[in-house]
Design a protein around this motif. Structure first.
Motif, PDB file in Angstrom:
ATOM      1  N   ALA A  18      47.889  47.587  39.734  1.00 22.86           N
ATOM      2  CA  ALA A  18      49.140  47.243  39.395  1.00 22.86           C
ATOM      3  C   ALA A  18      48.766  46.421  37.896  1.00 22.86           C
ATOM      4  O   ALA A  18      49.460  46.415  36.855  1.00 22.86           O
ATOM      5  CB  ALA A  18      49.542  45.896  39.970  1.00 22.86           C
ATOM      6  N   LYS A  19      47.902  45.591  37.738  1.00 22.93           N
ATOM      7  CA  LYS A  19      47.452  44.984  36.479  1.00 22.93           C
ATOM      8  C   LYS A  19      46.815  46.000  35.395  1.00 22.93           C
ATOM      9  O   LYS A  19      47.401  45.993  34.243  1.00 22.93           O
ATOM     10  CB  LYS A  19      46.167  44.267  36.659  1.00 22.93           C
ATOM     11  CG  LYS A  19      45.499  43.375  35.557  1.00 22.93           C
ATOM     12  CD  LYS A  19      44.230  42.726  35.863  1.00 22.93           C
ATOM     13  CE  LYS A  19      43.725  42.076  34.712  1.00 22.93           C
ATOM     14  NZ  LYS A  19      42.176  41.479  34.875  1.00 22.93           N
ATOM     15  N   LYS A  86      51.038  38.212  36.020  1.00 19.71           N
ATOM     16  CA  LYS A  86      50.710  37.953  37.382  1.00 19.71           C
ATOM     17  C   LYS A  86      51.920  38.144  38.268  1.00 19.71           C
ATOM     18  O   LYS A  86      51.717  38.281  39.453  1.00 19.71           O
ATOM     19  CB  LYS A  86      50.349  36.285  37.211  1.00 19.71           C
ATOM     20  CG  LYS A  86      49.894  35.622  38.645  1.00 19.71           C
ATOM     21  CD  LYS A  86      49.626  34.268  38.300  1.00 19.71           C
ATOM     22  CE  LYS A  86      49.158  33.824  39.807  1.00 19.71           C
ATOM     23  NZ  LYS A  86      48.532  32.417  39.717  1.00 19.71           N
ATOM     24  N   THR A  87      53.226  37.795  37.857  1.00 22.11           N
ATOM     25  CA  THR A  87      54.232  38.002  38.429  1.00 22.11           C
ATOM     26  C   THR A  87      54.362  39.450  39.059  1.00 22.11           C
ATOM     27  O   THR A  87      54.899  39.806  39.960  1.00 22.11           O
ATOM     28  CB  THR A  87      55.735  37.447  37.507  1.00 22.11           C
ATOM     29  OG1 THR A  87      55.287  36.377  37.312  1.00 22.11           O
ATOM     30  CG2 THR A  87      56.789  37.737  38.373  1.00 22.11           C
ATOM     31  N   TYR A  88      54.306  40.341  38.091  1.00 21.16           N
ATOM     32  CA  TYR A  88      54.255  41.818  38.286  1.00 21.16           C
ATOM     33  C   TYR A  88      53.190  42.122  39.232  1.00 21.16           C
ATOM     34  O   TYR A  88      53.764  42.940  40.212  1.00 21.16           O
ATOM     35  CB  TYR A  88      54.011  42.571  36.627  1.00 21.16           C
ATOM     36  CG  TYR A  88      53.914  44.002  37.102  1.00 21.16           C
ATOM     37  CD1 TYR A  88      55.061  44.715  37.283  1.00 21.16           C
ATOM     38  CD2 TYR A  88      52.780  44.614  37.213  1.00 21.16           C
ATOM     39  CE1 TYR A  88      55.021  46.246  37.669  1.00 21.16           C
ATOM     40  CE2 TYR A  88      52.806  46.020  37.383  1.00 21.16           C
ATOM     41  CZ  TYR A  88      53.868  46.750  37.602  1.00 21.16           C
ATOM     42  OH  TYR A  88      53.909  48.162  37.712  1.00 21.16           O
ATOM     43  N   VAL A  89      51.926  41.646  39.146  1.00 15.56           N
ATOM     44  CA  VAL A  89      51.075  42.272  40.262  1.00 15.56           C
ATOM     45  C   VAL A  89      51.423  41.643  41.539  1.00 15.56           C
ATOM     46  O   VAL A  89      51.319  42.394  42.359  1.00 15.56           O
ATOM     47  CB  VAL A  89      49.751  41.596  39.747  1.00 15.56           C
ATOM     48  CG1 VAL A  89      48.704  41.772  40.723  1.00 15.56           C
ATOM     49  CG2 VAL A  89      49.050  42.182  38.502  1.00 15.56           C
ATOM     50  N   GLN A  90      52.014  40.540  41.585  1.00 12.41           N
ATOM     51  CA  GLN A  90      52.440  39.670  42.843  1.00 12.41           C
ATOM     52  C   GLN A  90      53.880  40.870  43.662  1.00 12.41           C
ATOM     53  O   GLN A  90      53.564  41.087  44.760  1.00 12.41           O
ATOM     54  CB  GLN A  90      52.561  38.515  42.966  1.00 12.41           C
ATOM     55  CG  GLN A  90      51.535  37.410  42.727  1.00 12.41           C
ATOM     56  CD  GLN A  90      52.152  36.125  42.506  1.00 12.41           C
ATOM     57  OE1 GLN A  90      53.282  35.727  42.215  1.00 12.41           O
ATOM     58  NE2 GLN A  90      51.043  35.193  42.560  1.00 12.41           N
ATOM     59  N   GLN A  91      54.661  40.984  42.786  1.00 10.62           N
ATOM     60  CA  GLN A  91      55.707  41.734  43.253  1.00 10.62           C
ATOM     61  C   GLN A  91      55.311  43.374  43.549  1.00 10.62           C
ATOM     62  O   GLN A  91      55.758  43.830  44.509  1.00 10.62           O
ATOM     63  CB  GLN A  91      56.952  41.899  42.259  1.00 10.62           C
ATOM     64  CG  GLN A  91      57.662  40.605  42.169  1.00 10.62           C
ATOM     65  CD  GLN A  91      58.902  40.633  41.031  1.00 10.62           C
ATOM     66  OE1 GLN A  91      59.147  41.743  40.878  1.00 10.62           O
ATOM     67  NE2 GLN A  91      59.330  39.669  41.115  1.00 10.62           N
ATOM     68  N   TRP A  92      54.623  43.827  42.617  1.00 11.10           N
ATOM     69  CA  TRP A  92      54.040  45.191  42.738  1.00 11.10           C
ATOM     70  C   TRP A  92      53.184  45.365  44.204  1.00 11.10           C
ATOM     71  O   TRP A  92      53.597  46.339  44.785  1.00 11.10           O
ATOM     72  CB  TRP A  92      53.286  45.873  41.603  1.00 11.10           C
ATOM     73  CG  TRP A  92      53.044  47.087  41.657  1.00 11.10           C
ATOM     74  CD1 TRP A  92      54.230  48.102  41.198  1.00 11.10           C
ATOM     75  CD2 TRP A  92      51.950  48.182  41.938  1.00 11.10           C
ATOM     76  NE1 TRP A  92      53.684  49.429  41.137  1.00 11.10           N
ATOM     77  CE2 TRP A  92      52.558  49.509  41.372  1.00 11.10           C
ATOM     78  CE3 TRP A  92      50.995  47.772  42.524  1.00 11.10           C
ATOM     79  CZ2 TRP A  92      51.491  50.363  41.998  1.00 11.10           C
ATOM     80  CZ3 TRP A  92      50.000  48.809  42.563  1.00 11.10           C
ATOM     81  CH2 TRP A  92      50.356  50.194  42.249  1.00 11.10           C
ATOM     82  N   THR A  93      52.379  44.676  44.478  1.00 13.40           N
ATOM     83  CA  THR A  93      51.672  44.723  45.417  1.00 13.40           C
ATOM     84  C   THR A  93      52.411  44.310  46.929  1.00 13.40           C
ATOM     85  O   THR A  93      51.822  44.739  47.866  1.00 13.40           O
ATOM     86  CB  THR A  93      50.209  43.741  45.700  1.00 13.40           C
ATOM     87  OG1 THR A  93      50.730  42.360  45.185  1.00 13.40           O
ATOM     88  CG2 THR A  93      49.174  44.280  44.438  1.00 13.40           C
TER      89      THR A  93
END
Length: 96
Positions: A18-19, A86-93
């Protein structure tokens, strides 16, 4: 309960994917040399009739959930883009 090595590595590898996806999207959005990377991201093939059911998910759809529809403009501001990562990584995972 003991966890296997695979169970411990999976969340770490999905976070890394994701990152890296987020960073690559920002890199492509900031490029101004006219290469085809951004054109490929925005390409929407529509040949013939659309099938019944859920619409196809594009590569940028989950990026737009975090960085809005103007994600390419948001990517120009590196401080904003990095804070959204950080928001994207949390949502994507949690989704994928």
């Amino acid at each position: 309960m003991r966890r296997s090595v695979e169970e411990l590595e999976l969340p770490m590898s999905t976070q890394l994917v994701a990152k890296l996806k987020w960073q690559w999207a920002g890199h492509i959005a900031r490029r101004t040399d006219g290469r085809w990377g951004l054109k490929v991201l925005e390409w929407r093939p529509r040949i013939g009739k659309r099938s019944v059911g859920r619409p196809p998910t594009r590569w940028t759809d989950d990026i737009r959930r975090v960085a809005w529809s103007r994600w390419r403009l948001a990517a120009q501001d590196r401080v904003l883009w990095n804070s959204l990562q950080k928001t994207y990584v949390q949502q994507w995972t949690s989704i994928g």
